[in-house]
Design a protein around this motif. Structure first.
Motif, PDB file in Angstrom:
ATOM      1  N   GLY A   1       9.793  -8.247   9.614  1.00 49.72           N
ATOM      2  CA  GLY A   1      10.826  -7.057   8.980  1.00 49.72           C
ATOM      3  C   GLY A   1      10.012  -5.927   8.557  1.00 49.72           C
ATOM      4  N   SER A   2       8.608  -5.728   8.709  1.00 46.10           N
ATOM      5  CA  SER A   2       7.826  -4.804   7.970  1.00 46.10           C
ATOM      6  C   SER A   2       8.032  -3.545   8.942  1.00 46.10           C
ATOM      7  CB  SER A   2       6.399  -5.057   7.988  1.00 46.10           C
ATOM      8  OG  SER A   2       5.595  -5.443   9.298  1.00 46.10           O
ATOM      9  N   LEU A   3       8.373  -3.558   9.907  1.00 49.76           N
ATOM     10  CA  LEU A   3       8.654  -2.485  10.972  1.00 49.76           C
ATOM     11  C   LEU A   3      10.111  -2.285  11.104  1.00 49.76           C
ATOM     12  CD1 LEU A   3       5.800  -2.615  13.459  1.00 49.76           C
ATOM     13  CD2 LEU A   3       6.116  -1.153  11.443  1.00 49.76           C
ATOM     14  N   ASP A   4      10.642  -0.923  11.383  1.00 46.08           N
ATOM     15  CA  ASP A   4      12.132  -1.028  11.520  1.00 46.08           C
ATOM     16  C   ASP A   4      12.119  -0.396  13.252  1.00 46.08           C
ATOM     17  OD1 ASP A   4      14.747   0.212  10.756  1.00 46.08           O
ATOM     18  OD2 ASP A   4      13.985   1.826  11.702  1.00 46.08           O
TER      19      ASP A   4
ATOM     20  N   ALA B   1      13.177   2.835  14.445  1.00 45.28           N
ATOM     21  CA  ALA B   1      12.023   3.750  14.342  1.00 45.28           C
ATOM     22  C   ALA B   1      11.319   3.517  15.635  1.00 45.28           C
ATOM     23  CB  ALA B   1      11.212   3.594  13.109  1.00 45.28           C
TER      24      ALA B   1
ATOM     25  N   GLU C   1      16.271  -9.767  10.951  1.00 42.71           N
ATOM     26  CA  GLU C   1      16.100  -8.703   9.602  1.00 42.71           C
ATOM     27  C   GLU C   1      16.325  -9.648   8.447  1.00 42.71           C
ATOM     28  OE1 GLU C   1      15.550  -5.863   8.295  1.00 42.71           O
ATOM     29  OE2 GLU C   1      14.335  -5.330  10.172  1.00 42.71           O
TER      30      GLU C   1
ATOM     31  N   PRO D   1       4.245   5.059   9.452  1.00 44.84           N
ATOM     32  CA  PRO D   1       3.382   5.263   7.980  1.00 44.84           C
ATOM     33  C   PRO D   1       3.957   4.310   6.994  1.00 44.84           C
ATOM     34  CG  PRO D   1       3.851   7.423   8.998  1.00 44.84           C
ATOM     35  CD  PRO D   1       4.752   6.505   9.594  1.00 44.84           C
ATOM     36  N   GLY D   2       3.007   3.802   6.655  1.00 42.79           N
ATOM     37  CA  GLY D   2       3.431   2.998   5.588  1.00 42.79           C
ATOM     38  C   GLY D   2       3.750   1.515   5.748  1.00 42.79           C
ATOM     39  N   ALA D   3       4.101   1.515   7.100  1.00 41.24           N
ATOM     40  CA  ALA D   3       4.422  -0.101   7.564  1.00 41.24           C
ATOM     41  C   ALA D   3       3.328  -0.717   8.030  1.00 41.24           C
ATOM     42  CB  ALA D   3       5.735  -0.061   8.716  1.00 41.24           C
TER      43      ALA D   3
ATOM     44  N   LYS E   1      14.708  -3.638   7.106  1.00 42.07           N
ATOM     45  CA  LYS E   1      14.025  -3.458   5.648  1.00 42.07           C
ATOM     46  C   LYS E   1      13.011  -2.490   5.612  1.00 42.07           C
ATOM     47  CE  LYS E   1      13.162  -7.848   5.846  1.00 42.07           C
ATOM     48  NZ  LYS E   1      13.756  -8.454   6.798  1.00 42.07           N
ATOM     49  N   GLY E   2      12.317  -2.367   6.862  1.00 41.73           N
ATOM     50  CA  GLY E   2      11.145  -1.463   6.819  1.00 41.73           C
ATOM     51  C   GLY E   2      11.538  -0.214   6.637  1.00 41.73           C
ATOM     52  N   TYR E   3      12.591   0.466   7.046  1.00 38.00           N
ATOM     53  CA  TYR E   3      13.176   1.734   6.586  1.00 38.00           C
ATOM     54  C   TYR E   3      13.562   1.846   5.326  1.00 38.00           C
ATOM     55  CZ  TYR E   3      16.965   5.108   7.010  1.00 38.00           C
ATOM     56  OH  TYR E   3      17.790   6.088   6.627  1.00 38.00           O
TER      57      TYR E   3
ATOM     58  N   GLU F   1      10.696   1.879   2.522  1.00 35.97           N
ATOM     59  CA  GLU F   1       9.984   3.174   2.714  1.00 35.97           C
ATOM     60  C   GLU F   1      10.637   4.458   2.213  1.00 35.97           C
ATOM     61  OE1 GLU F   1       6.737   2.432   3.449  1.00 35.97           O
ATOM     62  OE2 GLU F   1       6.203   4.640   3.080  1.00 35.97           O
TER      63      GLU F   1
ATOM     64  N   LEU G   1       5.811  11.781   4.755  1.00 40.25           N
ATOM     65  CA  LEU G   1       5.729  10.532   4.365  1.00 40.25           C
ATOM     66  C   LEU G   1       6.754   9.620   5.475  1.00 40.25           C
ATOM     67  CD1 LEU G   1       5.494  10.471   0.618  1.00 40.25           C
ATOM     68  CD2 LEU G   1       3.710   9.547   2.116  1.00 40.25           C
TER      69      LEU G   1
END
Lengths: 179, 329
Positions: A103-106, A109, A133, A176-178, B280-282, B285, B309
């Motif tokens: 679940g760290s990536l969407d 996206a 999820e 970014p950030g994931a 959850k990632g979306y 962030e 970002l």
């Protein structure tokens, strides 16, 4: 070209994965899937009628794919040839697919950025994505271990994944950030 | 707290992520056709909603329950049950669109705070005044077709709070009345809670890229290195006047982070992030970034580079300030 490219496993890791026999992997993953169904049956309710679908997950940096039928206690994970067909197909670099699992990536996206591609039954795909999820899976869930062993496995595997990301070819973040 | 950040959650774990990332309020729905994100595997059971509300309240956040579709004749029961379940879960408000549902809530659940969904497409003082006077609606979610100046003018003429979208999927249609999805598939967000229902969506890999099909119609094609968007007819690619183009709307996400200060000055009470269908990632962030935007504005700090970002999360790889800055009207 898209700004956000996908990292592939470094060559030594790919060679190691190719040398692995498939049956222990199938056994461990099938057992873990059934243990998850036993422990958290509500997750599988999210799959609804799609639990009998065949989901083929193909890491594009490996020479094999996984066929998953998440039908609760009769669930099964098989190692199959990359061209195997099922009801749903998901393709992408292994490290990104693992990011979807925890679940760290969407997923949307990754799809927008063409890091993963999907085909087949979109309703079943969404049901699986949403069930995952909610699952908040850790590496220990994939191995079917818990307690101290599970915590050790989580720490070790997360360190290994971070190391692989560091060596990934080409190294860049899809989101970014994931991860 | 001057500006309320209202964040999406499609699952209990996304709700926790939103709260942990700094959401002031989270909006979510039940797992049926009573809300406009009725996708397989998504949403909350009544028991999950109760737990979610408890988690949010324990962390100082509110929960708003979207019950924002329109019942068909003779099928009111799911909406009746959803209102009762939202009250039972101790939700802080319900987000409604249909007049019969609003009337039922106002009559039978007078303790529930009522918000008017964007699905009601109320964007004039007369329309908003009607809902406020008739059903005691306390807040209206504004359609994504107004400029900041129009919102400022509107806020001077109404007595209810306004909530404006600041990030995510962008719908330029008259919401609650769009029939594009129905035309192709027989199902719509208005009555079934789904725009482009997934059982009608197909992605087909072809030699030159990916074809997107909706109910058998090819509505777009993406080249191998071209960013993709959602499979909705409004974002389809059509030939008109001899040119192939995204006729109604480009695949692009709203990002109004740079306008948050102006929206607050225009009298907007709450900022809404779209994306209950996202992961959850979306959620983590986007909420974290917008919370930083809001905090920076309230503290008079440096602006947050939200466009940079959030670039990896947007549809079609592009961002827009949408109608907020539209000049041509």
């Amino acid at each position: 070209m898209l700004e956000h490219q996908s990292p592939e496993l470094p060559r030594p890791a790919r060679l190691l994965a190719a040398a692995l026999p498939s049956w222990p992997l199938e056994m461990v993953l099938t057992r873990a899937l059934r243990a998850l169904a036993d422990r958290r049956p509500e997750l599988f309710e999210r799959l609804g009628v799609h639990s009998r679908c065949v989901f083929v997950v193909r890491p594009t940096d490996l020479d094999f794919a996984f066929s998953v039928v998440p039908h609760r206690w009769q669930g099964r994970v098989s190692v199959v040839r990359p061209e195997t067909r099922g009801d749903v197909h998901i393709e992408g670099p292994l490290l990104r697919l693992l990011g979807l699992l925890d679940g760290s990536l969407d997923g949307d996206a990754l799809f927008f950025n063409r890091v993963i591609s999907v085909s087949g039954r979109t309703d079943a795909l969404l049901a699986l994505r949403n069930a995952i999820e909610e699952a908040e899976l850790a590496p220990s869930d994939l191995l079917g271990v818990s307690g101290r062993v599970g915590r050790f496995a989580d720490a070790a595997i997360l360190r290994a994944i971070q190391a692989l990301q560091g060596m990934a070819e080409p190294a860049a973040n899809a989101t970014p950030g994931a991860l | 707290m001057a500006i309320e950040l209202v964040c999406p959650a499609g699952t209990p774990s996304a709700l926790r992520s939103a709260v942990d990332a700094g959401a002031h309020a989270v909006y979510c729905g039940f797992a049926d056709e009573t809300n406009a994100r009725n996708f397989p595997g998504l949403n909350f059971s009544p028991a999950e909603m109760t737990k979610g509300v408890r988690y949010a309240h324990d962390h100082g956040a509110k929960v708003l329950v979207a019950i924002n579709t329109f019942p068909k004749a003779g099928t009111f029961e799911p909406w009746r049950k959803a209102l009762a379940a939202a009250e039972e879960a101790q939700a802080d408000a319900v987000i409604l669109a249909d007049m019969a549902v609003l009337d039922h809530a106002a009559t039978h659940h007078p303790g529930l705070r009522l918000h008017l969904s964007v699905q009601a497409a109320a964007n004039t003082p007369e329309a908003i005044g009607f809902y406020a006077d008739t059903f005691n609606v306390k807040r209206v979610v504004l359609p994504r077709v107004l400029s900041v100046e129009e919102i400022a003018k509107l806020n001077k003429e109404i007595d209810v709070e306004t909530e404006a979208f600041v990030f995510g999927g962008l719908c330029p249609m008259t919401e609650g009345r769009c029939s594009l999805s129905s035309y192709a598939t027989g199902r719509s967000p208005n009555l079934s809670g789904v725009c482009s229902p997934p059982e009608h969506v197909e992605y087909v890999e072809e030699a030159d890229g990916t074809a997107v099909r909706l109910a058998g119609f090819t509505i777009d094609r993406f080249g191998k290195d071209e960013a993709a968007g959602y499979p909705t007819l409004c974002k389809g690619c059509f030939v008109a006047g001899g040119k192939s183009t995204h006729l109604f709307e480009d695949p692009v996400s709203l990002n109004a982070a740079g306008l948050v200060g102006r929206l607050a000055d225009a009298g907007v009470t709450a900022l809404k992030i779209e994306g209950r269908q996202r992961g959850k990632g979306y959620v983590a962030e986007v909420v974290k970034t917008f919370r930083a935007v809001v905090d920076a504005i309230e503290a008079g700090g440096d602006p947050v580079k939200a466009e940079q970002l959030l670039a990896g999360l947007v549809e079609g790889g592009r961002q827009t300030s949408g109608a907020y800055r539209k000049q041509w009207r």
